[in-house]
Design a protein around this motif. Structure first.
Motif, PDB file in Angstrom:
ATOM      1  N   GLY A   1      19.212 -12.359   5.150  1.00  0.00           N
ATOM      2  CA  GLY A   1      18.600 -12.720   3.874  1.00  0.00           C
ATOM      3  C   GLY A   1      17.447 -13.692   4.046  1.00  0.00           C
ATOM      4  N   LEU A   2      17.587 -14.632   4.957  1.00  0.00           N
ATOM      5  CA  LEU A   2      16.505 -15.583   5.213  1.00  0.00           C
ATOM      6  C   LEU A   2      15.295 -14.894   5.825  1.00  0.00           C
ATOM      7  N   MET A   3      15.519 -13.944   6.704  1.00  0.00           N
ATOM      8  CA  MET A   3      14.391 -13.204   7.281  1.00  0.00           C
ATOM      9  C   MET A   3      13.673 -12.396   6.214  1.00  0.00           C
ATOM     10  N   SER A   4      14.445 -11.771   5.334  1.00  0.00           N
ATOM     11  CA  SER A   4      13.839 -11.008   4.239  1.00  0.00           C
ATOM     12  C   SER A   4      13.046 -11.936   3.317  1.00  0.00           C
ATOM     13  N   LEU A   5      13.616 -13.104   3.005  1.00  0.00           N
ATOM     14  CA  LEU A   5      12.916 -14.089   2.176  1.00  0.00           C
ATOM     15  C   LEU A   5      11.621 -14.513   2.844  1.00  0.00           C
ATOM     16  N   HIS A   6      11.679 -14.804   4.123  1.00  0.00           N
ATOM     17  CA  HIS A   6      10.484 -15.207   4.874  1.00  0.00           C
ATOM     18  C   HIS A   6       9.409 -14.131   4.807  1.00  0.00           C
ATOM     19  N   ASP A   7       9.786 -12.885   4.989  1.00  0.00           N
ATOM     20  CA  ASP A   7       8.816 -11.784   4.951  1.00  0.00           C
ATOM     21  C   ASP A   7       8.173 -11.659   3.570  1.00  0.00           C
ATOM     22  N   ARG A   8       8.978 -11.817   2.509  1.00  0.00           N
ATOM     23  CA  ARG A   8       8.433 -11.707   1.149  1.00  0.00           C
ATOM     24  C   ARG A   8       7.452 -12.834   0.867  1.00  0.00           C
ATOM     25  N   ILE A   9       7.806 -14.048   1.255  1.00  0.00           N
ATOM     26  CA  ILE A   9       6.912 -15.175   1.003  1.00  0.00           C
ATOM     27  C   ILE A   9       5.629 -15.034   1.812  1.00  0.00           C
ATOM     28  N   THR A  10       5.741 -14.571   3.049  1.00  0.00           N
ATOM     29  CA  THR A  10       4.554 -14.347   3.876  1.00  0.00           C
ATOM     30  C   THR A  10       3.589 -13.399   3.175  1.00  0.00           C
ATOM     31  N   ALA A  11       4.122 -12.309   2.620  1.00  0.00           N
ATOM     32  CA  ALA A  11       3.277 -11.336   1.915  1.00  0.00           C
ATOM     33  C   ALA A  11       2.699 -11.937   0.636  1.00  0.00           C
ATOM     34  N   ASP A  12       3.524 -12.692  -0.107  1.00  0.00           N
ATOM     35  CA  ASP A  12       3.071 -13.255  -1.382  1.00  0.00           C
ATOM     36  C   ASP A  12       1.945 -14.268  -1.195  1.00  0.00           C
ATOM     37  N   LEU A  13       1.981 -15.023  -0.100  1.00  0.00           N
ATOM     38  CA  LEU A  13       1.015 -16.104   0.091  1.00  0.00           C
ATOM     39  C   LEU A  13      -0.154 -15.716   0.982  1.00  0.00           C
ATOM     40  N   ALA A  14      -0.235 -14.445   1.318  1.00  0.00           N
ATOM     41  CA  ALA A  14      -1.288 -13.996   2.235  1.00  0.00           C
ATOM     42  C   ALA A  14      -2.687 -14.269   1.691  1.00  0.00           C
ATOM     43  N   GLY A  15      -2.846 -14.264   0.375  1.00  0.00           N
ATOM     44  CA  GLY A  15      -4.169 -14.455  -0.206  1.00  0.00           C
ATOM     45  C   GLY A  15      -4.489 -15.883  -0.608  1.00  0.00           C
TER      46      GLY A  15
ATOM     47  N   ILE B   1      13.505 -22.589  10.126  1.00  0.00           N
ATOM     48  CA  ILE B   1      14.363 -23.716  10.487  1.00  0.00           C
ATOM     49  C   ILE B   1      15.734 -23.550   9.843  1.00  0.00           C
ATOM     50  N   ALA B   2      15.753 -23.053   8.610  1.00  0.00           N
ATOM     51  CA  ALA B   2      17.032 -22.801   7.940  1.00  0.00           C
ATOM     52  C   ALA B   2      17.885 -21.825   8.742  1.00  0.00           C
ATOM     53  N   MET B   3      17.259 -20.881   9.426  1.00  0.00           N
ATOM     54  CA  MET B   3      18.013 -19.951  10.266  1.00  0.00           C
ATOM     55  C   MET B   3      18.699 -20.686  11.413  1.00  0.00           C
ATOM     56  N   VAL B   4      17.980 -21.619  12.018  1.00  0.00           N
ATOM     57  CA  VAL B   4      18.572 -22.422  13.093  1.00  0.00           C
ATOM     58  C   VAL B   4      19.758 -23.210  12.540  1.00  0.00           C
ATOM     59  N   TRP B   5      19.584 -23.768  11.365  1.00  0.00           N
ATOM     60  CA  TRP B   5      20.642 -24.573  10.768  1.00  0.00           C
ATOM     61  C   TRP B   5      21.853 -23.723  10.381  1.00  0.00           C
ATOM     62  N   VAL B   6      21.618 -22.501   9.894  1.00  0.00           N
ATOM     63  CA  VAL B   6      22.737 -21.617   9.546  1.00  0.00           C
ATOM     64  C   VAL B   6      23.596 -21.333  10.776  1.00  0.00           C
ATOM     65  N   ARG B   7      22.961 -21.140  11.905  1.00  0.00           N
ATOM     66  CA  ARG B   7      23.730 -20.908  13.138  1.00  0.00           C
ATOM     67  C   ARG B   7      24.567 -22.145  13.495  1.00  0.00           C
ATOM     68  N   ALA B   8      23.977 -23.321  13.301  1.00  0.00           N
ATOM     69  CA  ALA B   8      24.719 -24.557  13.582  1.00  0.00           C
ATOM     70  C   ALA B   8      25.873 -24.731  12.595  1.00  0.00           C
ATOM     71  N   ILE B   9      25.644 -24.398  11.333  1.00  0.00           N
ATOM     72  CA  ILE B   9      26.705 -24.463  10.322  1.00  0.00           C
ATOM     73  C   ILE B   9      27.836 -23.507  10.687  1.00  0.00           C
ATOM     74  N   ARG B  10      27.468 -22.282  11.062  1.00  0.00           N
ATOM     75  CA  ARG B  10      28.479 -21.300  11.500  1.00  0.00           C
ATOM     76  C   ARG B  10      29.298 -21.849  12.665  1.00  0.00           C
ATOM     77  N   ASN B  11      28.628 -22.376  13.673  1.00  0.00           N
ATOM     78  CA  ASN B  11      29.330 -22.870  14.851  1.00  0.00           C
ATOM     79  C   ASN B  11      30.275 -24.015  14.522  1.00  0.00           C
ATOM     80  N   THR B  12      29.833 -24.914  13.627  1.00  0.00           N
ATOM     81  CA  THR B  12      30.679 -26.030  13.229  1.00  0.00           C
ATOM     82  C   THR B  12      31.920 -25.547  12.487  1.00  0.00           C
ATOM     83  N   LEU B  13      31.741 -24.605  11.587  1.00  0.00           N
ATOM     84  CA  LEU B  13      32.868 -24.071  10.829  1.00  0.00           C
ATOM     85  C   LEU B  13      33.835 -23.311  11.735  1.00  0.00           C
TER      86      LEU B  13
END
Length: 297
Positions: free
Chosen positions: A171-185, A138-150
């Motif tokens: 960076g958000l995609m990388s963060l998402h991938d890391r958290i996905t791996a960390d919480l897999a168990g 969702i933060a990715m969607v919001w970043v695009r909206a922030i970019r467009n507004t600016l």
């Protein structure tokens, strides 16, 4: 010549910064996302300081001054900060307004039992859970909206905003991938949340809480509910009870005393973190780390 060039460079940099739009944000995670997109152009203002409760805050004179000078306001919406609606209308009527809960392209959650932080004030959609920044997608969607507004408000710096937004999205995609791996168990329903604010995070990573101590961080849980939570812990189905940075840990201690369950502290807005571009990443990384370690067998 060197001195002249240096003076010209400083003057140019100062002028570039002075020309940056005045952007005001509500909470630290949103401030962090906006700061990433504005890097090299300017720095957004933050209304809710670290350690303050975003849901209920008295506007200070300095905050009123920020709003009166704002050219752009980026906020989650009245469901999170009902106290901010009227000041925005009276102090920043001409500012470009980006209400992130109104941005299309993502799925809203409902608050438990329809609870909403703005319900008592008569503002906002009472069914919407406003804590959507806890989902990086969702933060990715919001970043695009922030970019467009600016870009719309400040086309002279459009290329910088666009490039920064691209970096932020990566960076958000990388963060998402890391958290996905960390919480897999992490086992679903193996933890109790301090209050019903972590649904977007737990939904994204398929680690739903068994329950929450309270529907909202301003609510006091009743003895019947606490007894139900204690039964989950004693049965061994819940191995972790979370509390929050700004709230007492008494409930976590009460629910886990005499059992093997662990306790940990999490935070949904970054109350102990320094505001800035890195805060969003550090906030979600900390939630994931605490959850992983607290539920570990």
């Amino acid at each position: 010549m060197i001195r002249s060039l240096s003076a010209a460079f400083v003057l140019s940099a100062t002028q570039a910064f002075a020309d940056a739009p005045i952007v005001v944000t509500d909470i630290a995670p949103i401030h962090s996302l906006v700061a990433q997109v504005m890097a090299g152009v300017g720095t957004p203002e933050l209304l809710v300081p670290p350690g303050a409760d975003a849901h209920s805050l008295a506007l200070r004179p300095s905050d009123a001054r920020k709003l009166s000078q704002a050219e752009i306001v980026v906020w989650v919406g009245p469901s999170l900060t009902p106290w901010l609606s009227d000041p925005l209308e009276t102090l920043a009527p001409a500012a470009a307004m980006l209400t992130l809960l109104d941005v299309p392209g993502w799925a809203h959650r409902e608050m438990a039992d329809g609870h909403d932080h703005g319900a008592e004030e008569g503002h906002g959609d009472h069914a919407v859970d406003p804590h959507a920044w806890l989902d990086p997608e969702i933060a990715m969607v919001w970043v695009r909206a922030i970019r467009n507004t600016l870009v719309t408000s400040d086309p002279d710096n459009a290329s910088t905003y666009t490039a920064n937004a691209g970096d932020a999205l990566a960076g958000l995609m990388s963060l998402h991938d890391r958290i996905t791996a960390d919480l897999a168990g992490v086992q679903p329903e193996s933890w109790i949340a301090p209050h019903a604010a972590y649904g977007y995070f737990s939904d994204r990573y398929n680690v739903p809480a068994a329950d929450a101590v309270a529907d909202s961080d301003a609510e006091t849980p009743g003895p019947t509910h606490l007894a139900e939570l204690r039964a989950l812990v004693e049965a061994g189905t819940v191995t972790c009870v979370m509390s929050e940075t700004h709230a007492p840990t008494d409930y976590a201690t009460l629910l886990t005393e005499g059992t093997d369950a662990r306790t940990a502290v999490i935070d949904d807005t970054g109350m102990t973190l320094d505001p800035g571009p890195a805060l969003y990443r550090d906030l979600l990384s900390a939630i994931a780390t605490q959850l992983k370690d607290c539920t570990a067998s």
